[in-house]
Design a protein around this motif. Structure first.
Motif, PDB file in Angstrom:
ATOM      1  N   SER A 265       0.833  -1.208   0.000  1.00 24.69           N
ATOM      2  CA  SER A 265       0.000   0.000   0.000  1.00 24.69           C
ATOM      3  C   SER A 265       0.871   1.263   0.000  1.00 24.69           C
ATOM      4  O   SER A 265       0.361   2.365   0.151  1.00 24.69           O
ATOM      5  N   THR A 303      -5.507   5.288  -2.208  1.00 24.52           N
ATOM      6  CA  THR A 303      -5.371   5.090  -0.760  1.00 24.52           C
ATOM      7  C   THR A 303      -5.508   6.432  -0.030  1.00 24.52           C
ATOM      8  O   THR A 303      -6.241   6.539   0.961  1.00 24.52           O
ATOM      9  N   PRO A 308      -8.336   2.246   0.321  1.00 21.17           N
ATOM     10  CA  PRO A 308      -7.054   1.528   0.432  1.00 21.17           C
ATOM     11  C   PRO A 308      -6.808   0.609  -0.764  1.00 21.17           C
ATOM     12  O   PRO A 308      -7.650  -0.212  -1.098  1.00 21.17           O
TER      13      PRO A 308
END
Ligand SMILES: Cc1cc2nc3c(=O)[nH]c(=O)nc-3n(C[C@H](O)[C@H](O)[C@H](O)COP(=O)(O)OP(=O)(O)OC[C@H]3O[C@@H](n4cnc5c(N)ncnc54)[C@H](O)[C@@H]3O)c2cc1C
Length: 383
Positions: A265, A303, A308
Protein backbone atom coordinates in the motif's frame (compact mmCIF):
# COMPACT_ATOMS: atom_id res chain seq x y z
CA UNK A 1 -9.15 24.91 -0.99
CA UNK A 2 -9.48 25.23 2.78
CA UNK A 3 -6.52 27.07 4.27
CA UNK A 4 -7.09 25.80 7.81
CA UNK A 5 -7.16 22.06 7.03
CA UNK A 6 -3.83 20.31 7.65
CA UNK A 7 -2.46 19.40 4.20
CA UNK A 8 -1.18 16.25 2.60
CA UNK A 9 2.50 17.05 2.10
CA UNK A 10 4.41 15.57 -0.83
CA UNK A 11 8.19 15.96 -0.77
CA UNK A 12 9.49 15.91 -4.35
CA UNK A 13 8.26 17.19 -7.71
CA UNK A 14 9.86 14.53 -9.89
CA UNK A 15 7.79 12.09 -11.91
CA UNK A 16 6.75 10.32 -8.69
CA UNK A 17 5.53 13.45 -6.88
CA UNK A 18 3.76 15.04 -9.85
CA UNK A 19 2.15 11.83 -11.09
CA UNK A 20 0.92 11.00 -7.61
CA UNK A 21 -0.72 14.41 -7.23
CA UNK A 22 -2.19 14.27 -10.76
CA UNK A 23 -3.78 10.91 -9.90
CA UNK A 24 -4.88 12.15 -6.47
CA UNK A 25 -6.67 15.13 -7.99
CA UNK A 26 -8.72 12.73 -10.13
CA UNK A 27 -9.96 11.23 -6.85
CA UNK A 28 -10.09 14.31 -4.63
CA UNK A 29 -10.24 17.87 -5.93
CA UNK A 30 -10.37 19.60 -2.55
CA UNK A 31 -7.99 18.30 0.12
CA UNK A 32 -5.13 20.79 0.44
CA UNK A 33 -1.83 19.49 -0.92
CA UNK A 34 1.53 21.12 -0.29
CA UNK A 35 4.40 20.01 -2.53
CA UNK A 36 7.96 20.83 -1.50
CA UNK A 37 11.00 20.49 -3.70
CA UNK A 38 14.68 21.26 -3.37
CA UNK A 39 14.84 22.12 -7.11
CA UNK A 40 12.90 24.68 -9.14
CA UNK A 41 9.83 22.45 -9.50
CA UNK A 42 9.84 22.38 -13.31
CA UNK A 43 7.88 19.44 -14.65
CA UNK A 44 10.16 17.45 -16.92
CA UNK A 45 10.70 13.84 -17.85
CA UNK A 46 14.03 12.76 -16.42
CA UNK A 47 14.55 9.95 -18.99
CA UNK A 48 14.67 12.64 -21.68
CA UNK A 49 17.90 14.08 -20.21
CA UNK A 50 19.91 11.46 -22.07
CA UNK A 51 18.25 12.30 -25.41
CA UNK A 52 18.90 16.06 -25.65
CA UNK A 53 21.22 15.96 -28.67
CA UNK A 54 19.42 13.16 -30.49
CA UNK A 55 16.14 15.06 -30.17
CA UNK A 56 17.79 18.45 -30.74
CA UNK A 57 16.60 19.86 -27.41
CA UNK A 58 18.39 22.19 -25.02
CA UNK A 59 17.98 21.85 -21.24
CA UNK A 60 15.26 24.50 -21.11
CA UNK A 61 13.37 22.89 -23.99
CA UNK A 62 13.10 19.70 -21.92
CA UNK A 63 11.01 21.53 -19.28
CA UNK A 64 7.31 20.99 -19.91
CA UNK A 65 5.86 23.41 -17.33
CA UNK A 66 7.20 25.54 -14.49
CA UNK A 67 6.15 25.19 -10.86
CA UNK A 68 3.63 28.05 -11.09
CA UNK A 69 1.80 26.40 -13.95
CA UNK A 70 1.87 23.01 -12.20
CA UNK A 71 0.47 24.54 -8.98
CA UNK A 72 -2.40 26.04 -10.94
CA UNK A 73 -3.07 22.88 -12.95
CA UNK A 74 -3.09 20.64 -9.88
CA UNK A 75 -4.70 23.12 -7.46
CA UNK A 76 -1.84 22.73 -4.98
CA UNK A 77 0.76 24.89 -3.29
CA UNK A 78 4.35 24.26 -4.42
CA UNK A 79 7.38 25.48 -2.51
CA UNK A 80 10.43 25.44 -4.74
CA UNK A 81 14.14 25.60 -3.90
CA UNK A 82 13.16 24.42 -0.43
CA UNK A 83 14.91 21.51 1.24
CA UNK A 84 13.14 19.52 3.95
CA UNK A 85 15.71 18.99 6.69
CA UNK A 86 13.90 16.63 9.08
CA UNK A 87 10.68 14.85 9.86
CA UNK A 88 9.03 14.20 13.21
CA UNK A 89 6.46 11.42 12.76
CA UNK A 90 5.26 11.72 16.40
CA UNK A 91 4.02 15.27 15.98
CA UNK A 92 3.22 14.94 12.24
CA UNK A 93 5.63 17.75 11.43
CA UNK A 94 8.26 18.37 8.80
CA UNK A 95 11.06 20.89 9.21
CA UNK A 96 12.69 23.24 6.75
CA UNK A 97 15.55 24.45 8.90
CA UNK A 98 13.83 26.25 11.81
CA UNK A 99 10.44 26.37 10.14
CA UNK A 100 7.94 23.62 10.93
CA UNK A 101 4.85 22.56 8.98
CA UNK A 102 2.20 20.08 10.12
CA UNK A 103 0.96 17.32 7.83
CA UNK A 104 -2.05 15.07 7.84
CA UNK A 105 -0.40 12.48 5.58
CA UNK A 106 3.17 12.72 4.31
CA UNK A 107 4.47 11.31 1.03
CA UNK A 108 8.19 10.84 0.41
CA UNK A 109 8.94 11.13 -3.31
CA UNK A 110 12.44 12.50 -2.90
CA UNK A 111 14.20 10.18 -5.34
CA UNK A 112 17.70 8.76 -5.44
CA UNK A 113 21.09 10.43 -5.37
CA UNK A 114 24.19 9.81 -7.45
CA UNK A 115 26.73 7.56 -5.77
CA UNK A 116 29.53 9.87 -4.64
CA UNK A 117 33.02 9.26 -5.89
CA UNK A 118 36.31 10.67 -4.70
CA UNK A 119 38.60 11.53 -7.57
CA UNK A 120 42.05 12.90 -6.86
CA UNK A 121 43.36 15.95 -8.67
CA UNK A 122 42.35 19.54 -9.25
CA UNK A 123 39.52 19.16 -11.78
CA UNK A 124 36.53 18.32 -9.57
CA UNK A 125 34.44 21.20 -10.95
CA UNK A 126 34.57 19.59 -14.40
CA UNK A 127 32.97 16.34 -13.18
CA UNK A 128 29.18 16.36 -13.51
CA UNK A 129 26.73 13.92 -11.91
CA UNK A 130 23.54 14.65 -13.83
CA UNK A 131 20.50 13.75 -11.75
CA UNK A 132 18.02 16.50 -12.56
CA UNK A 133 17.23 19.17 -15.11
CA UNK A 134 19.30 21.82 -13.33
CA UNK A 135 22.34 19.51 -13.29
CA UNK A 136 21.77 18.95 -16.99
CA UNK A 137 21.52 22.69 -17.68
CA UNK A 138 24.80 23.26 -15.80
CA UNK A 139 26.46 20.47 -17.76
CA UNK A 140 25.21 21.77 -21.11
CA UNK A 141 26.44 25.29 -20.28
CA UNK A 142 29.93 23.94 -19.52
CA UNK A 143 29.86 21.63 -22.57
CA UNK A 144 29.25 24.50 -24.96
CA UNK A 145 32.81 25.12 -26.17
CA UNK A 146 34.10 21.59 -25.58
CA UNK A 147 34.74 18.65 -27.92
CA UNK A 148 35.57 15.61 -25.79
CA UNK A 149 33.56 13.97 -22.99
CA UNK A 150 34.62 11.18 -20.66
CA UNK A 151 31.75 9.17 -19.17
CA UNK A 152 32.48 7.31 -15.93
CA UNK A 153 30.18 4.30 -15.74
CA UNK A 154 28.95 1.93 -18.44
CA UNK A 155 25.49 1.23 -17.06
CA UNK A 156 22.21 2.19 -18.73
CA UNK A 157 22.64 5.90 -18.03
CA UNK A 158 26.33 6.08 -19.00
CA UNK A 159 25.69 4.28 -22.30
CA UNK A 160 22.67 6.46 -23.09
CA UNK A 161 24.75 9.61 -22.58
CA UNK A 162 27.57 8.10 -24.67
CA UNK A 163 25.17 7.52 -27.60
CA UNK A 164 23.52 10.92 -27.23
CA UNK A 165 26.77 12.89 -26.99
CA UNK A 166 28.14 11.00 -29.97
CA UNK A 167 25.03 11.99 -31.90
CA UNK A 168 25.79 15.55 -30.81
CA UNK A 169 29.22 15.33 -32.46
CA UNK A 170 31.32 14.89 -29.30
CA UNK A 171 34.24 12.49 -28.94
CA UNK A 172 33.28 10.11 -26.14
CA UNK A 173 35.38 7.85 -23.91
CA UNK A 174 33.63 5.53 -21.44
CA UNK A 175 35.56 4.25 -18.42
CA UNK A 176 34.08 1.61 -16.11
CA UNK A 177 35.45 -1.09 -13.80
CA UNK A 178 33.33 -3.90 -15.30
CA UNK A 179 34.08 -6.38 -18.08
CA UNK A 180 30.93 -5.69 -20.10
CA UNK A 181 28.63 -2.70 -20.53
CA UNK A 182 25.22 -2.46 -18.76
CA UNK A 183 26.26 -5.38 -16.53
CA UNK A 184 23.24 -5.39 -14.23
CA UNK A 185 20.68 -5.65 -17.00
CA UNK A 186 22.10 -7.30 -20.11
CA UNK A 187 23.49 -10.78 -20.79
CA UNK A 188 26.96 -10.54 -22.33
CA UNK A 189 26.08 -11.11 -26.04
CA UNK A 190 23.45 -8.34 -25.92
CA UNK A 191 25.90 -6.04 -24.13
CA UNK A 192 28.62 -6.68 -26.69
CA UNK A 193 26.17 -5.97 -29.55
CA UNK A 194 25.37 -2.58 -28.04
CA UNK A 195 29.04 -1.89 -27.34
CA UNK A 196 29.85 -2.74 -30.95
CA UNK A 197 27.18 -0.31 -32.17
CA UNK A 198 28.46 2.47 -29.93
CA UNK A 199 32.04 1.80 -31.06
CA UNK A 200 30.79 2.20 -34.62
CA UNK A 201 29.83 5.75 -33.67
CA UNK A 202 33.37 6.34 -32.41
CA UNK A 203 32.80 5.78 -28.67
CA UNK A 204 35.96 4.38 -27.03
CA UNK A 205 35.45 1.97 -24.13
CA UNK A 206 37.99 1.43 -21.34
CA UNK A 207 36.47 -1.50 -19.42
CA UNK A 208 38.23 -2.73 -16.30
CA UNK A 209 39.91 0.35 -14.83
CA UNK A 210 38.59 3.20 -12.67
CA UNK A 211 39.28 6.90 -13.05
CA UNK A 212 41.72 7.63 -10.22
CA UNK A 213 42.83 11.20 -10.79
CA UNK A 214 41.86 14.10 -13.04
CA UNK A 215 44.13 17.06 -13.64
CA UNK A 216 43.76 20.25 -15.64
CA UNK A 217 46.20 21.14 -18.37
CA UNK A 218 46.37 23.94 -20.93
CA UNK A 219 44.58 21.67 -23.46
CA UNK A 220 41.83 20.34 -21.20
CA UNK A 221 41.80 17.49 -18.68
CA UNK A 222 43.86 14.35 -18.25
CA UNK A 223 42.24 11.37 -16.55
CA UNK A 224 44.62 8.85 -15.00
CA UNK A 225 43.07 5.39 -14.95
CA UNK A 226 43.89 2.70 -12.40
CA UNK A 227 45.57 0.57 -15.10
CA UNK A 228 48.08 3.31 -15.89
CA UNK A 229 46.28 4.47 -19.04
CA UNK A 230 45.69 8.20 -19.58
CA UNK A 231 42.66 9.66 -21.35
CA UNK A 232 42.56 13.25 -22.57
CA UNK A 233 39.18 14.91 -22.36
CA UNK A 234 37.45 18.27 -21.75
CA UNK A 235 34.63 17.41 -19.36
CA UNK A 236 33.48 14.38 -17.37
CA UNK A 237 30.08 12.85 -16.60
CA UNK A 238 29.86 10.64 -13.53
CA UNK A 239 27.19 8.00 -14.13
CA UNK A 240 28.37 5.37 -11.68
CA UNK A 241 25.00 4.67 -10.10
CA UNK A 242 22.14 6.01 -8.02
CA UNK A 243 21.10 5.14 -4.50
CA UNK A 244 17.69 5.83 -2.87
CA UNK A 245 17.85 8.85 -0.53
CA UNK A 246 17.60 7.46 3.00
CA UNK A 247 19.16 9.94 5.45
CA UNK A 248 16.06 11.82 6.56
CA UNK A 249 14.01 8.62 6.74
CA UNK A 250 16.64 6.97 8.96
CA UNK A 251 16.73 10.02 11.25
CA UNK A 252 12.93 9.93 11.46
CA UNK A 253 13.11 6.32 12.64
CA UNK A 254 11.50 4.85 9.53
CA UNK A 255 12.45 1.36 8.48
CA UNK A 256 14.91 1.33 5.60
CA UNK A 257 16.82 -1.31 3.71
CA UNK A 258 18.22 -0.49 0.24
CA UNK A 259 15.33 1.97 -0.06
CA UNK A 260 12.67 3.27 2.32
CA UNK A 261 10.70 0.12 3.13
CA UNK A 262 7.04 0.26 2.15
CA UNK A 263 4.40 -2.42 1.85
CA UNK A 264 2.12 -2.95 -1.13
CA UNK A 265 0.00 0.00 0.00
CA UNK A 266 3.16 2.17 -0.20
CA UNK A 267 2.97 2.76 3.56
CA UNK A 268 6.25 3.09 5.47
CA UNK A 269 6.74 1.74 8.98
CA UNK A 270 4.78 4.84 10.09
CA UNK A 271 1.04 4.69 9.38
CA UNK A 272 0.76 8.26 8.04
CA UNK A 273 3.93 8.34 5.94
CA UNK A 274 4.10 6.85 2.45
CA UNK A 275 6.89 6.59 -0.13
CA UNK A 276 7.08 5.92 -3.86
CA UNK A 277 9.44 6.32 -6.79
CA UNK A 278 13.23 6.01 -6.70
CA UNK A 279 13.43 6.40 -2.89
CA UNK A 280 11.09 3.50 -2.12
CA UNK A 281 11.64 -0.21 -1.64
CA UNK A 282 8.23 -1.66 -2.44
CA UNK A 283 7.67 -5.09 -0.95
CA UNK A 284 11.43 -5.70 -1.15
CA UNK A 285 11.92 -4.24 -4.64
CA UNK A 286 13.94 -1.14 -5.52
CA UNK A 287 13.25 -0.34 -9.17
CA UNK A 288 14.64 2.97 -10.38
CA UNK A 289 12.30 3.25 -13.39
CA UNK A 290 9.21 5.12 -14.48
CA UNK A 291 6.73 2.25 -14.90
CA UNK A 292 6.80 1.15 -11.25
CA UNK A 293 6.37 4.72 -10.03
CA UNK A 294 3.37 5.26 -12.33
CA UNK A 295 1.67 2.13 -10.97
CA UNK A 296 2.53 3.26 -7.43
CA UNK A 297 1.12 6.75 -8.07
CA UNK A 298 -2.23 5.33 -9.23
CA UNK A 299 -2.56 3.01 -6.23
CA UNK A 300 -1.40 5.53 -3.62
CA UNK A 301 -3.72 8.23 -4.98
CA UNK A 302 -6.67 5.98 -4.21
CA UNK A 303 -5.37 5.09 -0.76
CA UNK A 304 -4.89 8.77 0.12
CA UNK A 305 -8.42 9.46 -1.10
CA UNK A 306 -9.78 6.92 1.38
CA UNK A 307 -9.91 3.79 -0.77
CA UNK A 308 -7.05 1.53 0.43
CA UNK A 309 -5.37 0.07 -2.65
CA UNK A 310 -2.36 -2.19 -3.09
CA UNK A 311 0.04 -1.66 -5.96
CA UNK A 312 0.70 -4.44 -8.42
CA UNK A 313 3.41 -4.48 -11.06
CA UNK A 314 2.93 -6.33 -14.30
CA UNK A 315 5.89 -7.09 -16.53
CA UNK A 316 7.96 -3.94 -16.89
CA UNK A 317 10.42 -4.14 -19.77
CA UNK A 318 13.01 -1.37 -19.95
CA UNK A 319 13.80 0.37 -23.23
CA UNK A 320 17.44 1.47 -23.25
CA UNK A 321 17.85 4.66 -25.27
CA UNK A 322 20.87 3.73 -27.37
CA UNK A 323 19.33 4.42 -30.79
CA UNK A 324 22.40 3.12 -32.64
CA UNK A 325 21.40 -0.35 -31.42
CA UNK A 326 17.88 -0.32 -29.94
CA UNK A 327 17.56 -2.43 -26.79
CA UNK A 328 14.68 -3.67 -24.70
CA UNK A 329 15.26 -5.82 -21.66
CA UNK A 330 13.16 -7.50 -19.03
CA UNK A 331 15.66 -8.83 -16.49
CA UNK A 332 14.64 -12.20 -15.02
CA UNK A 333 13.76 -12.04 -11.31
CA UNK A 334 15.05 -15.57 -10.72
CA UNK A 335 17.79 -17.64 -12.31
CA UNK A 336 17.03 -19.56 -15.45
CA UNK A 337 18.69 -20.80 -18.59
CA UNK A 338 19.55 -18.34 -21.36
CA UNK A 339 18.96 -19.26 -24.96
CA UNK A 340 20.75 -16.75 -27.17
CA UNK A 341 20.55 -16.20 -30.94
CA UNK A 342 22.84 -13.60 -32.42
CA UNK A 343 23.36 -12.18 -35.86
CA UNK A 344 25.60 -9.11 -35.88
CA UNK A 345 24.09 -6.50 -33.55
CA UNK A 346 20.75 -8.33 -33.52
CA UNK A 347 20.44 -10.44 -30.41
CA UNK A 348 17.48 -12.40 -29.12
CA UNK A 349 18.24 -13.68 -25.62
CA UNK A 350 15.46 -15.52 -23.82
CA UNK A 351 15.68 -16.73 -20.23
CA UNK A 352 13.43 -19.63 -19.29
CA UNK A 353 12.86 -21.78 -16.19
CA UNK A 354 13.13 -25.58 -16.13
CA UNK A 355 9.54 -25.93 -17.30
CA UNK A 356 10.18 -23.64 -20.27
CA UNK A 357 8.28 -20.61 -18.93
CA UNK A 358 9.74 -17.25 -19.96
CA UNK A 359 11.42 -15.43 -17.05
CA UNK A 360 12.98 -12.52 -18.94
CA UNK A 361 14.61 -11.41 -22.15
CA UNK A 362 17.05 -9.03 -23.79
CA UNK A 363 16.46 -7.98 -27.39
CA UNK A 364 18.70 -5.78 -29.49
CA UNK A 365 18.65 -4.37 -33.01
CA UNK A 366 15.85 -5.73 -35.22
CA UNK A 367 14.97 -8.36 -32.56
CA UNK A 368 13.33 -5.56 -30.53
CA UNK A 369 10.32 -6.16 -32.82
CA UNK A 370 9.61 -9.39 -30.90
CA UNK A 371 8.94 -7.58 -27.63
CA UNK A 372 5.14 -7.30 -27.83
CA UNK A 373 4.65 -11.01 -28.38
CA UNK A 374 7.15 -11.87 -25.62
CA UNK A 375 5.65 -9.38 -23.16
CA UNK A 376 2.47 -11.47 -23.11
CA UNK A 377 4.47 -14.43 -21.79
CA UNK A 378 6.40 -12.53 -19.09
CA UNK A 379 5.58 -13.07 -15.42
CA UNK A 380 4.29 -10.13 -13.34
CA UNK A 381 6.87 -8.49 -11.06
CA UNK A 382 4.42 -7.98 -8.17
CA UNK A 383 1.14 -9.85 -8.72
C1 LIG B 1 19.56 10.02 -17.64
C2 LIG B 1 18.47 9.14 -17.12
C3 LIG B 1 17.73 8.37 -18.02
C4 LIG B 1 16.71 7.56 -17.56
N1 LIG B 1 16.01 6.83 -18.46
C5 LIG B 1 14.97 6.06 -18.03
C6 LIG B 1 14.17 5.32 -18.96
O1 LIG B 1 14.41 5.34 -20.16
N2 LIG B 1 13.13 4.60 -18.48
C7 LIG B 1 12.83 4.56 -17.15
O2 LIG B 1 11.85 3.90 -16.76
N3 LIG B 1 13.56 5.25 -16.24
C8 LIG B 1 14.62 6.00 -16.65
N4 LIG B 1 15.35 6.70 -15.74
C9 LIG B 1 14.95 6.64 -14.32
C10 LIG B 1 13.78 7.59 -14.04
O3 LIG B 1 14.06 8.84 -14.61
C11 LIG B 1 13.55 7.70 -12.54
O4 LIG B 1 13.16 6.43 -12.07
C12 LIG B 1 12.47 8.70 -12.14
O5 LIG B 1 12.62 9.91 -12.82
C13 LIG B 1 12.49 8.92 -10.63
O6 LIG B 1 11.53 9.87 -10.26
P1 LIG B 1 11.35 10.33 -8.74
O7 LIG B 1 10.23 11.32 -8.77
O8 LIG B 1 11.24 9.14 -7.85
O9 LIG B 1 12.72 11.04 -8.33
P2 LIG B 1 13.38 12.41 -8.80
O10 LIG B 1 13.03 12.75 -10.20
O11 LIG B 1 14.82 12.29 -8.45
O12 LIG B 1 12.70 13.53 -7.89
C14 LIG B 1 13.08 13.76 -6.56
C15 LIG B 1 12.47 15.05 -6.08
O13 LIG B 1 12.69 15.18 -4.68
C16 LIG B 1 13.24 16.44 -4.39
N5 LIG B 1 13.99 16.33 -3.12
C17 LIG B 1 14.99 15.48 -2.80
N6 LIG B 1 15.37 15.67 -1.53
C18 LIG B 1 14.59 16.66 -1.03
C19 LIG B 1 14.48 17.30 0.23
N7 LIG B 1 15.24 16.95 1.28
N8 LIG B 1 13.57 18.29 0.37
C20 LIG B 1 12.77 18.67 -0.66
N9 LIG B 1 12.82 18.06 -1.86
C21 LIG B 1 13.71 17.08 -2.05
C22 LIG B 1 14.04 16.79 -5.62
O14 LIG B 1 14.30 18.17 -5.68
C23 LIG B 1 13.07 16.30 -6.71
O15 LIG B 1 12.03 17.25 -6.88
C24 LIG B 1 16.40 7.51 -16.18
C25 LIG B 1 17.15 8.29 -15.27
C26 LIG B 1 18.17 9.10 -15.73
C27 LIG B 1 18.97 9.92 -14.74
Amino acid sequence: MSQTQVPVIVIGTGLAGYNLVKEFRKQDAETPVLMITADDGCNYSKPMLSTGFTKGKSASELAMADAGKMAEQLNVTIRTNTRVTSIDPETHTIFIGEESIAYDKLVLAWGAEPVAVRIEGDAGEHIFAINDLQDYANFRAELDDKKRVLVMGAGLIGCEYANDLSNGGYEVDVVAPCNQIIPNLLPEPAASAVQHGLEGLGVKFHLGPLVRRVTQTEQGLIADLSNGEQVETDIIISAIGLRPRLDLAVKAGLQVNQGICVDRSLQTSDADIYALGDCAEVDGKVLLYVMPLMASARALAKTLAGQPTDVSYGAMPIMIKTPVVPVVVSPPATEGLWDIERSGVNVKALCRDDAGALLGYALTGTCVADKLALNKELPAILK
